[in-house]
Design a protein around this motif. Structure first.
Motif, PDB file in Angstrom:
ATOM      1  N   LYS A  91       0.836  -1.212   0.000  1.00  0.00           N
ATOM      2  CA  LYS A  91       0.000   0.000   0.000  1.00  0.00           C
ATOM      3  C   LYS A  91       0.869   1.260   0.000  1.00  0.00           C
ATOM      4  CE  LYS A  91      -3.871  -2.427   2.085  1.00  0.00           C
ATOM      5  NZ  LYS A  91      -4.872  -2.483   3.176  1.00  0.00           N
ATOM      6  N   LEU A  92       0.500   2.271   0.772  1.00  0.00           N
ATOM      7  CA  LEU A  92       1.204   3.564   0.679  1.00  0.00           C
ATOM      8  C   LEU A  92       2.534   3.570   1.420  1.00  0.00           C
ATOM      9  CD1 LEU A  92       1.271   6.487  -0.237  1.00  0.00           C
ATOM     10  CD2 LEU A  92      -0.058   7.102   1.801  1.00  0.00           C
ATOM     11  N   TRP A  93       2.547   3.120   2.661  1.00  0.00           N
ATOM     12  CA  TRP A  93       3.743   3.233   3.493  1.00  0.00           C
ATOM     13  C   TRP A  93       4.453   1.907   3.738  1.00  0.00           C
ATOM     14  CZ3 TRP A  93       5.097   8.017   3.480  1.00  0.00           C
ATOM     15  CH2 TRP A  93       4.140   9.035   3.522  1.00  0.00           C
TER      16      TRP A  93
ATOM     17  N   GLY B 126       6.383   0.164   0.762  1.00  0.00           N
ATOM     18  CA  GLY B 126       5.189   0.709   0.149  1.00  0.00           C
ATOM     19  C   GLY B 126       5.428   1.564  -1.086  1.00  0.00           C
ATOM     20  N   PHE B 127       4.370   2.246  -1.491  1.00  0.00           N
ATOM     21  CA  PHE B 127       4.436   3.121  -2.655  1.00  0.00           C
ATOM     22  C   PHE B 127       5.458   4.233  -2.436  1.00  0.00           C
ATOM     23  CE2 PHE B 127       2.947   6.916  -4.971  1.00  0.00           C
ATOM     24  CZ  PHE B 127       2.952   6.417  -6.270  1.00  0.00           C
TER      25      PHE B 127
ATOM     26  N   ILE C  94       8.733   4.873  -4.780  1.00  0.00           N
ATOM     27  CA  ILE C  94       8.962   6.146  -5.473  1.00  0.00           C
ATOM     28  C   ILE C  94      10.355   6.689  -5.153  1.00  0.00           C
ATOM     29  CG2 ILE C  94       8.277   8.575  -5.535  1.00  0.00           C
ATOM     30  CD1 ILE C  94       6.542   6.769  -7.233  1.00  0.00           C
ATOM     31  N   VAL C  95      10.799   6.509  -3.922  1.00  0.00           N
ATOM     32  CA  VAL C  95      12.148   6.969  -3.543  1.00  0.00           C
ATOM     33  C   VAL C  95      13.205   6.227  -4.360  1.00  0.00           C
ATOM     34  CG1 VAL C  95      13.872   6.984  -1.699  1.00  0.00           C
ATOM     35  CG2 VAL C  95      11.529   7.721  -1.220  1.00  0.00           C
ATOM     36  N   VAL C  96      13.063   4.903  -4.453  1.00  0.00           N
ATOM     37  CA  VAL C  96      14.038   4.104  -5.207  1.00  0.00           C
ATOM     38  C   VAL C  96      14.023   4.482  -6.690  1.00  0.00           C
ATOM     39  CG1 VAL C  96      14.615   1.766  -5.981  1.00  0.00           C
ATOM     40  CG2 VAL C  96      14.004   2.173  -3.594  1.00  0.00           C
ATOM     41  N   ILE C  97      12.818   4.574  -7.273  1.00  0.00           N
ATOM     42  CA  ILE C  97      12.712   4.950  -8.685  1.00  0.00           C
ATOM     43  C   ILE C  97      13.252   6.361  -8.898  1.00  0.00           C
ATOM     44  CG2 ILE C  97      11.079   5.431 -10.551  1.00  0.00           C
ATOM     45  CD1 ILE C  97       9.313   3.189  -9.421  1.00  0.00           C
ATOM     46  N   GLY C  98      12.956   7.253  -7.946  1.00  0.00           N
ATOM     47  CA  GLY C  98      13.458   8.623  -8.040  1.00  0.00           C
ATOM     48  C   GLY C  98      14.976   8.681  -8.019  1.00  0.00           C
ATOM     49  N   LEU C  99      15.605   7.861  -7.170  1.00  0.00           N
ATOM     50  CA  LEU C  99      17.066   7.814  -7.124  1.00  0.00           C
ATOM     51  C   LEU C  99      17.638   7.343  -8.456  1.00  0.00           C
ATOM     52  CD1 LEU C  99      17.759   6.369  -3.550  1.00  0.00           C
ATOM     53  CD2 LEU C  99      18.427   8.627  -4.397  1.00  0.00           C
TER      54      LEU C  99
END
Length: 420
Positions: free
Chosen positions: A291-293, A325-326, A330-335
């Motif tokens: 989910k989100l977190w 979570g999501f 997003i943090v990993v993809i952002g890096l």
């Protein structure tokens, strides 16, 4: 002293920090993916996460050594490195250890060396060395053929293992050729062939050919093509029809049974959640359950009870999605996106053609790995078994990506000095 200070300030330390962040994230997620309560320590060498710690430390040392090398030495060594990896790819076909149906590893005691991983940076080096030559123009057929040969040789040897995933990685280097002047029509043609391949599997081939003929005739009338245009259109139509008829042969005689099953599952031709579709189905369950977190560190049930196969290697992103979570995903993809942006910035600011070409080679390979690895964990692309850079478990993978990236960082640190 001034040279040392200049070197220190010229190194792109932001890229180094992103690299270290991704390696650390990978280490913790490998720990979560294969956590053993009897070996809780992150540096327990009896576990994969303990071994990954050693891989990371040795990779950092390896990267540091690369930063101390002379840039001209790197360029001059390109042919030697390429030939060495090609020879290793030949050796692995004879003495290699078969794991998971691929004869891709050379056993060295308790460690296994995977030459196909190192072939990625060696191919980038030689391609950069060749394309930066004085009289080389990628728009000329001879130059294009030579560049294509540099890429194709390791591809052929890796395909013989057979390792389709690693073979396809080299196709990403077409973006390097495009950056150096290759016509965009090659990219368009490649995209159309992929579309035709998929459509040929989904629909009756005769119907598909009929539609192509109707579209070609309509295009000829609407565009009012003259003789040259009609000849080009007819040639393209003939090639397309021949390709459509060849799809069955390629599909039935080139692809392995498990690869065909995965494509069938992805395209919806077949549904087998207990067979070919099991990995991806469990992967999507794991990521969706975060989910989100996320469920929290070491709290992932899909991960803890090993529902997802290869969860510390090819499917490591499932652990990220389930436990973080999501937001964590997003943090990993952002890096990764930030890393790719830094790589492209570094490539574009080079004075040396060699460094620029090499930089785009690095960007292409890392981009392909990230898109395909994450895409297959969420069911967007077939499962082809390639690692997520700096995060998946494995010494060969981590070292090869470290060498790939740190050579660029070294070349970039010297961009204001001599031109290679």
């Amino acid at each position: 002293m001034n040279n040392q200070r200049s070197f220190f300030f010229n190194v792109d330390w932001l890229t180094v920090l992103i690299y270290l962040a991704l390696c650390t994230i990978g280490w913790f997620n490998i720990h979560a993916a294969v956590f053993d309560e009897t070996h809780p320590s992150l540096i327990d060498l009896d576990t994969n996460y303990g071994k990954q710690f050693i891989f990371i430390i040795s990779a950092v040392v390896l990267g540091s050594v690369i930063l101390l090398l002379d840039s001209r030495f790197i360029s001059g060594l390109a042919p030697v490195v390429y030939v060495t990896t090609v020879l290793l790819l030949m050796v692995v076909l004879v003495v290699g250890k078969n794991v998971g149906g691929n004869q891709a590893w050379i056993p060295l005691g308790s460690f296994r060396l995977q030459p196909s991983e190192f072939a990625k940076f060696s191919t980038c080096l030689l391609l950069a060395r060749y394309l930066s030559g004085v009289n080389v123009r990628i728009t000329e057929f001879k130059s294009f053929l030579m560049a294509a040969g540099i890429i194709a040789l390791p591809m052929l040897l890796i395909m013989l293992q057979p390792d389709t995933g690693s073979t396809l990685v080299f196709c990403s280097l077409i973006f390097v050729l495009y950056r150096e002047g290759l016509s965009p029509y090659f990219l368009i043609i490649a995209g159309l062939l992929i579309a035709l391949f998929v459509l040929s599997l989904l629909f009756n081939q005769l119907y598909l050919i009929g539609i192509l003929i109707i579209l070609s005739v309509a295009a000829a009338f609407l565009l009012r093509l003259r003789r040259e245009g009609l000849v080009a259109l007819a040639g393209g139509l003939i090639i397309s029809i021949a390709f459509i008829f060849s799809v069955n042969f390629l599909y039935n005689n080139v692809l392995q049974p498990h690869q065909k099953s995965r494509i069938d599952e992805l395209l919806g031709i077949k549904t087998d959640l207990r067979g070919a579709g099991y990995n991806v189905n469990q992967s999507k369950i794991a990521i969706g359950s975060g989910k989100l977190w996320g469920k929290g560190y070491l709290q992932g049930t899909q991960t803890k009870y090993a529902f997802v196969p290869a969860q510390s290697t090819d499917f490591i992103f499932c652990t990220v999605g389930e436990e973080w979570g999501f937001a964590g995903s997003i943090v990993v993809i952002g890096l990764f996106m930030f890393l790719l942006l830094r790589i492209i910035i570094m490539a574009e600011r080079q004075r040396s053609p060699f460094s620029r070409v090499y930089g785009y080679g690095v960007a292409s390979i890392i981009f392909f790995h990230v898109i395909i690895n994450i895409g297959m964990t969420i069911g967007l692309v077939p499962v082809i078994g390639i690692p997520l850079p700096f995060i998946s478990y494995g010494g060969s993978s981590l070292w090869s990506f470290t060498i790939l990236l740190f050579i660029l960082i070294k070349l970039d640190s010297n961009r204001l000095g001599h031109v290679l």
